[in-house]
Design a protein around this motif. Sequence first.
Motif, PDB file in Angstrom:
ATOM      1  N   UNK A 130       1.243  -1.196   0.042  1.00 30.21           N
ATOM      2  CA  UNK A 130       0.562  -0.053  -0.194  1.00 30.21           C
ATOM      3  C   UNK A 130       0.690   1.053  -0.135  1.00 30.21           C
ATOM      4  N   UNK A 131       1.573   1.252   0.840  1.00 30.05           N
ATOM      5  CA  UNK A 131       2.616   2.550   0.771  1.00 30.05           C
ATOM      6  C   UNK A 131       3.125   2.861  -0.397  1.00 30.05           C
ATOM      7  N   UNK A 132       3.955   1.542  -1.116  1.00 34.38           N
ATOM      8  CA  UNK A 132       5.032   1.207  -2.008  1.00 34.38           C
ATOM      9  C   UNK A 132       3.364   1.751  -4.022  1.00 34.38           C
ATOM     10  N   UNK A 133       2.187   1.665  -3.710  1.00 37.69           N
ATOM     11  CA  UNK A 133       1.722   1.921  -4.518  1.00 37.69           C
ATOM     12  C   UNK A 133       1.477   3.793  -4.371  1.00 37.69           C
ATOM     13  N   UNK A 134       1.255   3.630  -3.249  1.00 43.45           N
ATOM     14  CA  UNK A 134       0.522   5.602  -2.805  1.00 43.45           C
ATOM     15  C   UNK A 134       1.598   6.421  -3.612  1.00 43.45           C
ATOM     16  N   UNK A 135       3.020   5.488  -3.883  1.00 40.05           N
ATOM     17  CA  UNK A 135       3.935   6.741  -4.053  1.00 40.05           C
ATOM     18  C   UNK A 135       4.383   6.827  -5.338  1.00 40.05           C
ATOM     19  N   UNK A 136       3.472   5.398  -6.069  1.00 37.66           N
ATOM     20  CA  UNK A 136       3.675   5.428  -7.659  1.00 37.66           C
ATOM     21  C   UNK A 136       4.257   4.498  -7.999  1.00 37.66           C
ATOM     22  N   UNK A 137       4.797   3.172  -7.271  1.00 36.60           N
ATOM     23  CA  UNK A 137       5.798   1.822  -7.218  1.00 36.60           C
ATOM     24  C   UNK A 137       5.248   1.107  -7.843  1.00 36.60           C
ATOM     25  N   UNK A 138       5.486   0.706  -8.595  1.00 41.47           N
ATOM     26  CA  UNK A 138       5.394  -0.942  -9.197  1.00 41.47           C
ATOM     27  C   UNK A 138       5.562  -2.158  -8.203  1.00 41.47           C
ATOM     28  N   UNK A 139       4.008  -2.852  -7.825  1.00 40.11           N
ATOM     29  CA  UNK A 139       4.918  -3.686  -7.189  1.00 40.11           C
ATOM     30  C   UNK A 139       4.231  -5.487  -7.288  1.00 40.11           C
ATOM     31  N   UNK A 140       4.971  -5.857  -7.530  1.00 43.80           N
ATOM     32  CA  UNK A 140       4.165  -7.886  -7.931  1.00 43.80           C
ATOM     33  C   UNK A 140       4.914  -8.842  -6.992  1.00 43.80           C
ATOM     34  N   UNK A 141       4.631 -10.057  -6.510  1.00 38.49           N
ATOM     35  CA  UNK A 141       4.713 -11.147  -5.394  1.00 38.49           C
ATOM     36  C   UNK A 141       5.431 -12.091  -6.103  1.00 38.49           C
TER      37      UNK A 141
END
Length: 298
Positions: A130-141
Amino acid sequence: MSDGVDRHSESRVVQLRHQGEAAAATLPALMAEATRIAATVAQGVHGRRRAGVGESFWQYRHHRPEDGRAAVDWRQSARSDQLFVRQNEWEAANTVWLWRDGSPSMRFSSSKDHASKIDRAAVCQIAMAALLTQGGERVAVLGESAIARTGALGLERTSRRLALGPGDMTAVEAPNIGRFGRVVLASDFLDPPETWAARLSRFSTMEAEGVLMRIVDPAEEDFPYSGRTRFENPGGGEGLLFGRAEEARSTYRQRWAEHGEALAALARQFGWSVVTHRTDLPATSAVLALYRALARDA
């Protein structure tokens, strides 16, 4: 024969559906807790300088065989007897790969007042997403996401996989990520340090760095047991029986501390950080430490 096979298949489908529904029932609670934690920790996530396709110059590095002839910066290379590649600052969002261990040992909880290690790991990783996507970064598992995403869609898909996915160990034994990736691995790290050294070395070949989030149940660290005590093997193997468990406490605590020190030394060797979190402490503190460690390593 066919009726028997069909009945068996139907029974298996029903069983799997019930298991899936039971697992999914925990998702709303985990999501709610993770969202609350992320809101508490949120400080904004700033872009990180990483090698990529941006226009701003970042640095030169030595040419590698896999780079090919086209990547050579001939002007810089002409100044020495070595070949160099020009790297630019990554103006696109960074990709952070998250992983939550699904091993049987992660399901342990010594008290109904404490979350299981697997649930606490999932909550912390979802809060990080949540924190990372709020900052516009991409996330993956790691091992479960083919495409890294940002925004609400990225958070929703990542959260579901972190909460309900298998957390297969093959994801860290044969990681499929691009160069310069950022990684957060959440586990109890009970495997021998040399086993984790082999796993981290594979990330190192991809120039990936990150954070090891070590999840600990308080009983694992304190060893509060006494009297006749049987310890079951979470993997289903042979357990241990102590006539007077308290007599093993001192030796156990020493071995536990040595294991933690070995893990920390291993992380330093590969340029990673370690965040240790006990499940009897607030998850907010763990997420804050994770965020700071990830920002510091960038």
